[in-house]
Design a protein around this motif. Structure first.
Motif, PDB file in Angstrom:
ATOM      1  N   PHE A 151      -3.020  -7.392 -10.516  1.00  0.00           N
ATOM      2  CA  PHE A 151      -3.465  -8.525 -11.324  1.00  0.00           C
ATOM      3  C   PHE A 151      -2.647  -9.985 -11.055  1.00  0.00           C
ATOM      4  O   PHE A 151      -1.413  -9.940 -10.971  1.00  0.00           O
ATOM      5  CB  PHE A 151      -3.386  -8.160 -12.863  1.00  0.00           C
ATOM      6  CG  PHE A 151      -4.173  -7.182 -13.297  1.00  0.00           C
ATOM      7  CD1 PHE A 151      -5.352  -7.162 -14.082  1.00  0.00           C
ATOM      8  CD2 PHE A 151      -3.920  -5.575 -12.886  1.00  0.00           C
ATOM      9  CE1 PHE A 151      -6.185  -6.119 -14.165  1.00  0.00           C
ATOM     10  CE2 PHE A 151      -4.407  -4.681 -13.317  1.00  0.00           C
ATOM     11  CZ  PHE A 151      -5.603  -4.747 -13.853  1.00  0.00           C
ATOM     12  N   LEU A 152      -3.495 -11.012 -10.944  1.00  0.00           N
ATOM     13  CA  LEU A 152      -2.934 -12.217 -10.887  1.00  0.00           C
ATOM     14  C   LEU A 152      -3.439 -13.131 -11.985  1.00  0.00           C
ATOM     15  O   LEU A 152      -4.580 -13.329 -12.180  1.00  0.00           O
ATOM     16  CB  LEU A 152      -3.387 -12.919  -9.278  1.00  0.00           C
ATOM     17  CG  LEU A 152      -2.693 -14.269  -9.011  1.00  0.00           C
ATOM     18  CD1 LEU A 152      -1.152 -14.174  -9.057  1.00  0.00           C
ATOM     19  CD2 LEU A 152      -3.367 -14.838  -7.754  1.00  0.00           C
ATOM     20  N   ALA A 153      -2.461 -13.971 -12.389  1.00  0.00           N
ATOM     21  CA  ALA A 153      -2.981 -15.132 -13.390  1.00  0.00           C
ATOM     22  C   ALA A 153      -2.797 -16.316 -12.809  1.00  0.00           C
ATOM     23  O   ALA A 153      -1.611 -16.702 -12.385  1.00  0.00           O
ATOM     24  CB  ALA A 153      -2.372 -14.949 -14.651  1.00  0.00           C
ATOM     25  N   SER A 154      -3.906 -17.419 -12.758  1.00  0.00           N
ATOM     26  CA  SER A 154      -3.295 -18.564 -12.490  1.00  0.00           C
ATOM     27  C   SER A 154      -3.587 -19.574 -13.549  1.00  0.00           C
ATOM     28  O   SER A 154      -4.121 -19.226 -14.470  1.00  0.00           O
ATOM     29  CB  SER A 154      -4.581 -19.006 -11.216  1.00  0.00           C
ATOM     30  OG  SER A 154      -5.989 -19.011 -11.788  1.00  0.00           O
ATOM     31  N   CYS A 155      -2.815 -20.733 -13.439  1.00  0.00           N
ATOM     32  CA  CYS A 155      -2.678 -21.794 -14.362  1.00  0.00           C
ATOM     33  C   CYS A 155      -2.852 -23.162 -13.557  1.00  0.00           C
ATOM     34  O   CYS A 155      -2.131 -23.301 -12.705  1.00  0.00           O
ATOM     35  CB  CYS A 155      -1.772 -21.880 -15.037  1.00  0.00           C
ATOM     36  SG  CYS A 155      -1.576 -22.845 -16.536  1.00  0.00           S
ATOM     37  N   ALA A 171       0.428 -18.320 -11.158  1.00  0.00           N
ATOM     38  CA  ALA A 171       1.424 -18.326 -12.231  1.00  0.00           C
ATOM     39  C   ALA A 171       2.039 -17.049 -12.748  1.00  0.00           C
ATOM     40  O   ALA A 171       3.148 -17.104 -13.153  1.00  0.00           O
ATOM     41  CB  ALA A 171       0.864 -19.208 -13.307  1.00  0.00           C
ATOM     42  N   ALA A 172       1.349 -16.152 -12.502  1.00  0.00           N
ATOM     43  CA  ALA A 172       1.991 -14.673 -13.071  1.00  0.00           C
ATOM     44  C   ALA A 172       1.263 -13.635 -12.488  1.00  0.00           C
ATOM     45  O   ALA A 172       0.010 -13.840 -11.857  1.00  0.00           O
ATOM     46  CB  ALA A 172       1.768 -14.561 -14.510  1.00  0.00           C
ATOM     47  N   THR A 173       1.826 -12.590 -11.975  1.00  0.00           N
ATOM     48  CA  THR A 173       1.221 -11.193 -11.799  1.00  0.00           C
ATOM     49  C   THR A 173       2.048 -10.035 -12.450  1.00  0.00           C
ATOM     50  O   THR A 173       2.941 -10.166 -12.959  1.00  0.00           O
ATOM     51  CB  THR A 173       1.732 -11.253 -10.042  1.00  0.00           C
ATOM     52  OG1 THR A 173       1.071 -10.027  -9.662  1.00  0.00           O
ATOM     53  CG2 THR A 173       3.264 -11.160 -10.006  1.00  0.00           C
ATOM     54  N   ALA A 174       0.949  -8.786 -12.218  1.00  0.00           N
ATOM     55  CA  ALA A 174       1.531  -7.673 -12.920  1.00  0.00           C
ATOM     56  C   ALA A 174       0.487  -6.426 -12.270  1.00  0.00           C
ATOM     57  O   ALA A 174      -0.411  -6.994 -11.369  1.00  0.00           O
ATOM     58  CB  ALA A 174       1.144  -7.741 -14.437  1.00  0.00           C
ATOM     59  N   TYR A 229       1.907 -13.700 -19.669  1.00  0.00           N
ATOM     60  CA  TYR A 229       2.337 -12.320 -19.969  1.00  0.00           C
ATOM     61  C   TYR A 229       1.324 -11.651 -20.820  1.00  0.00           C
ATOM     62  O   TYR A 229       0.897 -10.420 -20.532  1.00  0.00           O
ATOM     63  CB  TYR A 229       3.656 -12.099 -20.255  1.00  0.00           C
ATOM     64  CG  TYR A 229       4.142 -10.870 -20.260  1.00  0.00           C
ATOM     65  CD1 TYR A 229       4.979 -10.390 -18.861  1.00  0.00           C
ATOM     66  CD2 TYR A 229       4.245 -10.145 -21.371  1.00  0.00           C
ATOM     67  CE1 TYR A 229       5.310  -9.250 -18.881  1.00  0.00           C
ATOM     68  CE2 TYR A 229       4.778  -8.626 -21.268  1.00  0.00           C
ATOM     69  CZ  TYR A 229       5.327  -8.323 -20.103  1.00  0.00           C
ATOM     70  OH  TYR A 229       5.755  -6.956 -20.167  1.00  0.00           O
ATOM     71  N   ARG A 230       1.051 -12.185 -22.118  1.00  0.00           N
ATOM     72  CA  ARG A 230       0.161 -11.250 -22.878  1.00  0.00           C
ATOM     73  C   ARG A 230      -1.067 -11.044 -22.276  1.00  0.00           C
ATOM     74  O   ARG A 230      -1.795 -10.212 -22.644  1.00  0.00           O
ATOM     75  CB  ARG A 230       0.349 -11.927 -24.405  1.00  0.00           C
ATOM     76  CG  ARG A 230       1.506 -11.856 -24.998  1.00  0.00           C
ATOM     77  CD  ARG A 230       1.428 -12.552 -26.449  1.00  0.00           C
ATOM     78  NE  ARG A 230       0.940 -13.932 -26.605  1.00  0.00           N
ATOM     79  CZ  ARG A 230       1.554 -14.975 -26.215  1.00  0.00           C
ATOM     80  NH1 ARG A 230       2.973 -14.934 -26.055  1.00  0.00           N
ATOM     81  NH2 ARG A 230       1.073 -16.052 -26.366  1.00  0.00           N
TER      82      ARG A 230
END
Length: 116
Positions: A30-34, A39-42, A68-69
């Motif tokens: 999973f990848l989160a972008s901002c 911006a974040a991965t998990a 993160y949440r």
């Protein structure tokens, strides 16, 4: 992920390529972008009856924005859609563990780690 942990990206890229190419893929990335930036991965590993959440990291410039949440929630939703109703994680006591506890996770054990 490599940038968040200050690691050489080549080995992580190689591992991710193997994960994505696996015909019976059990690990989900999973990848989160901002603002259009990564911006974040998990990730999580799917077992027959549970999901093991791993690899969560938010780049310092993007911390405190709920990424993160959001990645925990996305992984749990993905696992739940596949029939997995139990999720576990190995979390650091002073960083991710408090966030996971606020999200409903329960700490069942603590153990010391040695970094030599």
């Amino acid at each position: 992920m490599a940038r968040g942990w200050s690691l050489d990206p080549a080995p992580i890229a190689a591992i991710h390529a193997l994960i994505l190419a696996a015909p019976d893929r059990r690990q989900h990335l999973f990848l989160a972008s901002c603002d259009g930036e990564p911006a974040a991965t998990a990730s999580y590993v799917a077992f027959p009856r549970s999901a093991y959440l791993i690899g969560g990291v938010v780049l310092p410039a993007f911390r405190g924005r709920g990424l993160y949440r959001a990645l925990v929630a996305a992984r749990l939703a993905h696992a739940r859609a596949r029939g997995l109703t139990l999720a576990t994680s190995h979390a650091r006591e002073h960083t991710s563990a408090p966030i996971l506890e606020r999200m409903g996770f329960e700490t069942i054990c603590r153990f010391p780690m040695y970094f030599g």
